[in-house]
Motif scaffolding. Structure first.
Motif, PDB file in Angstrom:
ATOM      1  N   PRO A  89      15.508 -32.580 -20.411  1.00 56.81           N
ATOM      2  CA  PRO A  89      15.811 -31.212 -20.026  1.00 56.81           C
ATOM      3  C   PRO A  89      14.681 -30.452 -19.443  1.00 56.81           C
ATOM      4  N   ALA A  90      14.738 -29.771 -18.462  1.00 58.15           N
ATOM      5  CA  ALA A  90      13.664 -29.107 -17.781  1.00 58.15           C
ATOM      6  C   ALA A  90      13.741 -27.929 -18.528  1.00 58.15           C
ATOM      7  N   PHE A  91      12.879 -27.712 -19.732  1.00 54.99           N
ATOM      8  CA  PHE A  91      13.116 -26.260 -20.455  1.00 54.99           C
ATOM      9  C   PHE A  91      12.283 -25.267 -19.616  1.00 54.99           C
ATOM     10  N   ALA A  92      12.400 -24.064 -19.689  1.00 53.28           N
ATOM     11  CA  ALA A  92      11.274 -23.154 -19.344  1.00 53.28           C
ATOM     12  C   ALA A  92      10.309 -23.135 -20.298  1.00 53.28           C
ATOM     13  N   PRO A  93       9.193 -22.757 -20.143  1.00 56.90           N
ATOM     14  CA  PRO A  93       7.957 -22.721 -20.934  1.00 56.90           C
ATOM     15  C   PRO A  93       8.132 -21.762 -22.187  1.00 56.90           C
ATOM     16  N   MET A  94       7.950 -22.547 -23.316  1.00 57.34           N
ATOM     17  CA  MET A  94       7.888 -21.970 -24.481  1.00 57.34           C
ATOM     18  C   MET A  94       7.093 -20.465 -24.641  1.00 57.34           C
ATOM     19  N   ALA A  95       7.817 -19.584 -25.199  1.00 58.04           N
ATOM     20  CA  ALA A  95       6.963 -18.299 -25.534  1.00 58.04           C
ATOM     21  C   ALA A  95       5.841 -18.658 -26.413  1.00 58.04           C
ATOM     22  N   LYS A  96       4.654 -17.791 -26.257  1.00 57.60           N
ATOM     23  CA  LYS A  96       3.548 -18.266 -26.966  1.00 57.60           C
ATOM     24  C   LYS A  96       3.752 -18.006 -28.295  1.00 57.60           C
ATOM     25  N   VAL A  97       3.315 -18.642 -29.503  1.00 57.15           N
ATOM     26  CA  VAL A  97       3.602 -18.294 -30.576  1.00 57.15           C
ATOM     27  C   VAL A  97       2.105 -18.448 -31.468  1.00 57.15           C
ATOM     28  N   ASP A  98       1.648 -17.307 -32.000  1.00 55.83           N
ATOM     29  CA  ASP A  98       0.469 -17.261 -32.541  1.00 55.83           C
ATOM     30  C   ASP A  98       0.553 -18.112 -34.176  1.00 55.83           C
ATOM     31  N   ASP A  99      -0.514 -18.739 -34.231  1.00 58.76           N
ATOM     32  CA  ASP A  99      -0.347 -19.599 -35.541  1.00 58.76           C
ATOM     33  C   ASP A  99      -1.067 -18.570 -36.801  1.00 58.76           C
ATOM     34  N   ALA A 100      -0.914 -19.030 -37.928  1.00 59.83           N
ATOM     35  CA  ALA A 100      -1.033 -18.246 -39.170  1.00 59.83           C
ATOM     36  C   ALA A 100      -2.453 -17.853 -39.413  1.00 59.83           C
ATOM     37  N   ILE A 101      -3.559 -18.513 -38.505  1.00 56.88           N
ATOM     38  CA  ILE A 101      -4.983 -18.571 -39.090  1.00 56.88           C
ATOM     39  C   ILE A 101      -5.236 -17.193 -38.335  1.00 56.88           C
ATOM     40  N   ASP A 102      -6.403 -16.417 -39.016  1.00 60.94           N
ATOM     41  CA  ASP A 102      -7.011 -15.515 -38.568  1.00 60.94           C
ATOM     42  C   ASP A 102      -8.349 -15.854 -37.964  1.00 60.94           C
ATOM     43  N   TRP A 103      -8.657 -16.403 -36.729  1.00 61.23           N
ATOM     44  CA  TRP A 103      -9.583 -17.144 -36.279  1.00 61.23           C
ATOM     45  C   TRP A 103     -10.827 -16.219 -35.930  1.00 61.23           C
ATOM     46  N   SER A 104     -10.546 -14.967 -35.995  1.00 68.70           N
ATOM     47  CA  SER A 104     -11.871 -14.085 -36.106  1.00 68.70           C
ATOM     48  C   SER A 104     -12.671 -14.187 -37.462  1.00 68.70           C
ATOM     49  N   ARG A 105     -12.003 -14.485 -38.468  1.00 65.37           N
ATOM     50  CA  ARG A 105     -12.594 -14.752 -39.713  1.00 65.37           C
ATOM     51  C   ARG A 105     -13.029 -16.161 -40.007  1.00 65.37           C
ATOM     52  N   ALA A 106     -12.196 -17.222 -39.443  1.00 64.54           N
ATOM     53  CA  ALA A 106     -12.340 -18.364 -39.678  1.00 64.54           C
ATOM     54  C   ALA A 106     -13.493 -19.108 -38.983  1.00 64.54           C
ATOM     55  N   ILE A 107     -13.866 -18.577 -37.678  1.00 69.02           N
ATOM     56  CA  ILE A 107     -14.901 -19.088 -36.890  1.00 69.02           C
ATOM     57  C   ILE A 107     -16.271 -18.579 -37.321  1.00 69.02           C
ATOM     58  N   GLY A 108     -17.176 -19.398 -37.676  1.00 76.73           N
ATOM     59  CA  GLY A 108     -18.292 -19.341 -38.252  1.00 76.73           C
ATOM     60  C   GLY A 108     -19.556 -18.902 -37.086  1.00 76.73           C
ATOM     61  N   GLN A 109     -19.480 -19.585 -36.182  1.00 73.29           N
ATOM     62  CA  GLN A 109     -20.365 -19.326 -34.960  1.00 73.29           C
ATOM     63  C   GLN A 109     -19.722 -19.257 -33.846  1.00 73.29           C
ATOM     64  N   ARG A 110     -19.795 -18.399 -32.945  1.00 75.55           N
ATOM     65  CA  ARG A 110     -19.299 -17.990 -31.474  1.00 75.55           C
ATOM     66  C   ARG A 110     -20.137 -18.930 -30.357  1.00 75.55           C
ATOM     67  N   PHE A 111     -19.699 -19.629 -29.635  1.00 77.33           N
ATOM     68  CA  PHE A 111     -20.219 -20.289 -28.631  1.00 77.33           C
ATOM     69  C   PHE A 111     -19.760 -19.864 -27.179  1.00 77.33           C
ATOM     70  N   SER A 112     -18.500 -19.086 -27.146  1.00 73.25           N
ATOM     71  CA  SER A 112     -18.085 -18.689 -26.065  1.00 73.25           C
ATOM     72  C   SER A 112     -18.471 -17.216 -25.629  1.00 73.25           C
ATOM     73  N   GLY A 113     -18.240 -16.797 -24.493  1.00 72.14           N
ATOM     74  CA  GLY A 113     -18.476 -15.391 -24.143  1.00 72.14           C
ATOM     75  C   GLY A 113     -19.803 -15.149 -23.771  1.00 72.14           C
ATOM     76  N   ASN A 114     -20.548 -16.301 -23.457  1.00 71.96           N
ATOM     77  CA  ASN A 114     -22.064 -16.245 -22.820  1.00 71.96           C
ATOM     78  C   ASN A 114     -22.383 -15.868 -21.394  1.00 71.96           C
ATOM     79  N   GLY A 115     -21.307 -15.407 -20.741  1.00 72.86           N
ATOM     80  CA  GLY A 115     -21.241 -14.613 -19.491  1.00 72.86           C
ATOM     81  C   GLY A 115     -21.208 -15.704 -18.358  1.00 72.86           C
ATOM     82  N   LEU A 116     -21.211 -16.893 -18.719  1.00 72.61           N
ATOM     83  CA  LEU A 116     -21.359 -18.086 -17.843  1.00 72.61           C
ATOM     84  C   LEU A 116     -19.978 -18.249 -16.970  1.00 72.61           C
ATOM     85  N   SER A 117     -20.143 -18.341 -15.642  1.00 66.17           N
ATOM     86  CA  SER A 117     -18.844 -18.404 -14.952  1.00 66.17           C
ATOM     87  C   SER A 117     -18.614 -19.865 -14.562  1.00 66.17           C
TER      88      SER A 117
END
Length: 487
Positions: A89-117
């Motif tokens: 069946p051609a299902f419609a895209p599933m609604a975004k479901v957030d997982d139970a992990i608080d990634w703002s706390r779980a991530i020890g170092q951040r490598f994204s957001g360096n301004g590179l396009s």
């Protein structure tokens, strides 16, 4: 195509009899689209042995699916997914479901957001691609590269292709770098002073990880290669940007507590400034006085079609103070991801150990293919062909820039493949680039090359390495029109 028996498994939490579980497993595979019409299922004997059930249990499940037209039987050939089986069946895209992990706390170092396009993957579809660092298919020697790749796949090179070198590299590639590439830059090195990397960026990362700590200070050029500032941030060292001038990095501006200096003396990125010999000697003297090391990124030295390039900074170093970074990304093609580090043996030993802990070594087949391409003379022929083409495109580009009144802020003294441009102060080059995309013009805004919060917004880079010569003038004209409109 036969479906591998390993793709079938019974869920421990499944309900119903074994026969029902097998029937449900196959039906779900068909309904989800994993099993396609016409694909052959494993024999009842093979599937029974794999699942650890009796053969009659599998036979009954197949019979039920056969009756429901999920499967078909072809004489003694076995069971197949029926041509009449229900389509997924051609299902419609599933609604975004957030997982139970608080990634703002779980991530020890951040490598994204360096301004590179990110670079546009569809750059070749633009009519005016003034984009830097991509391969022009009309200039690359596909035929001989393919022959070298086939040769590297041969029985004679089976060991070089399949061996786990662990922390070593292809000896043929190392020998060519020692005997042919480095002497062109005035550099002399032994094989144990060279390490193959996954391009120049990987070489810079290895260097930063080995040399820098939280207590050490690194100096880098401003503006600079955008990824370098991110690499240095990851090392958590102290970072001091030094603004370059028309001759590159000024040695007198380097602070006294500097430990490592990152520079592009032969072809400053992105301004294209070439450091004069007197300043190179002054930079070495400054590093000696500070007991600092220098990391020389010597990219695009092969693109010296106007006049021979100056010797590398490494060639003037008689103390082992300079670590040299080279790459084949611009001279061959960026997707090759093949570069090299040259330095004193103690440094290379540590960089080799770090590389081995992360990726062992670049693929042996790629190294051997490159070694053949270089040693058989195809590399030099490629450089000559590119030099002629870029020389002509640069001539046309210079004429177009003058005709349309665009301001050049920096151009390579020996050649290169781009111009560093400066728009009027009131023009934001990011907005300029966005507006011109709709007119089939693609180029890089300059803000990502600057360091800190106060980024100059009116600079941009125009490359001529991937745009046909016949389209340069028209494309430059469109840029000039849009600048006038924004101004």
């Amino acid at each position: 195509m036969a479906l591998p028996v390993e793709t079938f498994f019974l869920r421990p939490d499944a309900q119903g009899t074994l026969q029902q579980q097998i029937q449900q497993m196959i039906a779900q595979g068909i309904l989800s689209g994993r099993f396609q019409r016409g694909e052959k299922l494993p024999s009842t004997r093979k599937l029974a042995a794999h699942l650890g059930v009796s053969r009659i249990t599998v036979t009954i499940a197949y019979t039920e699916l056969l009756a429901n037209d999920y499967l078909s039987s072809r004489g003694r050939s076995g069971y197949f997914v029926s041509d009449n089986a229900p389509a997924p069946p051609a299902f419609a895209p599933m609604a975004k479901v957030d997982d139970a992990i608080d990634w703002s706390r779980a991530i020890g170092q951040r490598f994204s957001g360096n301004g590179l396009s990110g670079k546009a993957q569809d750059w070749a579809s633009y009519r005016y691609p003034f984009i830097y660092g991509q391969a022009d298919p009309t200039l690359f020697d596909h035929a001989n590269w393919r022959l070298c790749a086939v040769q590297a796949l041969g029985q004679r090179d089976f060991t070089s292709m399949t061996t786990d070198y662990y922390d070593q590299d292809d000896p043929q590639l190392i020998e060519f770098i020692v005997r042919n590439i480095l002497p062109r830059r005035g550099v002399s090195a032994r094989p144990d002073q060279i390490l193959i990397t996954l391009g120049a960026q990987n070489a810079l990362w290895l260097t930063a990880q080995v040399l820098l700590t939280q207590r050490r200070r690194a100096v880098l050029e401003d503006p600079c290669y955008p990824a370098l500032s991110g690499i240095l941030s990851q090392s958590r060292c102290h970072i001091t940007p030094v603004r370059v001038d028309q001759d590159g990095l000024p040695p007198e501006a380097i602070p006294p507590d500097t430990d490592v200096i990152f520079t592009t003396p032969s072809h400053q990125c992105p301004t294209n400034a070439t450091m004069p010999m007197d300043r190179r000697r002054a930079l070495l003297a400054r590093a000696r006085a500070l007991e600092a090391l220098i990391v020389e990124d010597d990219y695009e030295f092969e693109m010296s079609f106007l006049k021979p390039a100056s010797p590398a900074l490494k060639s003037l170093d008689d103390e082992g103070r300079v670590i040299y970074v080279g790459s084949f990304s611009k001279s061959l093609f960026p997707g090759l991801r093949l570069g090299y580090l040259v330095g004193s043996e103690p440094f290379i030993r540590e960089a080799r150990a770090l590389r081995a802990s992360v990726l062992r070594h670049p693929p042996g087949h790629i190294q051997r293919t490159a070694a053949y391409f270089l040693s058989l003379g195809h590399y030099d022929a490629q450089i000559r062909r590119m030099g002629l083409a870029l020389h002509e495109r640069r001539r046309i580009m210079e004429g177009a820039l003058e005709q349309h009144g665009l301001r050049v802020s920096g151009r390579g003294a020996y050649g290169g493949s781009s111009f560093w441009m400066r728009a009027p102060e009131s023009v934001d080059s990011a907005q300029l680039a966005e507006n011109l995309r709709a007119r089939d013009v693609l180029f890089e805004p300059g803000h990502a090359f600057f360091i800190g919060d106060e980024k100059a917004k009116n600079y941009y880079r125009l490359a001529y390495s991937s745009i046909p010569a016949a389209r340069i003038n028209e494309g430059v004209g469109l840029i000039a029109q849009e600048i006038d409109r924004l101004r």
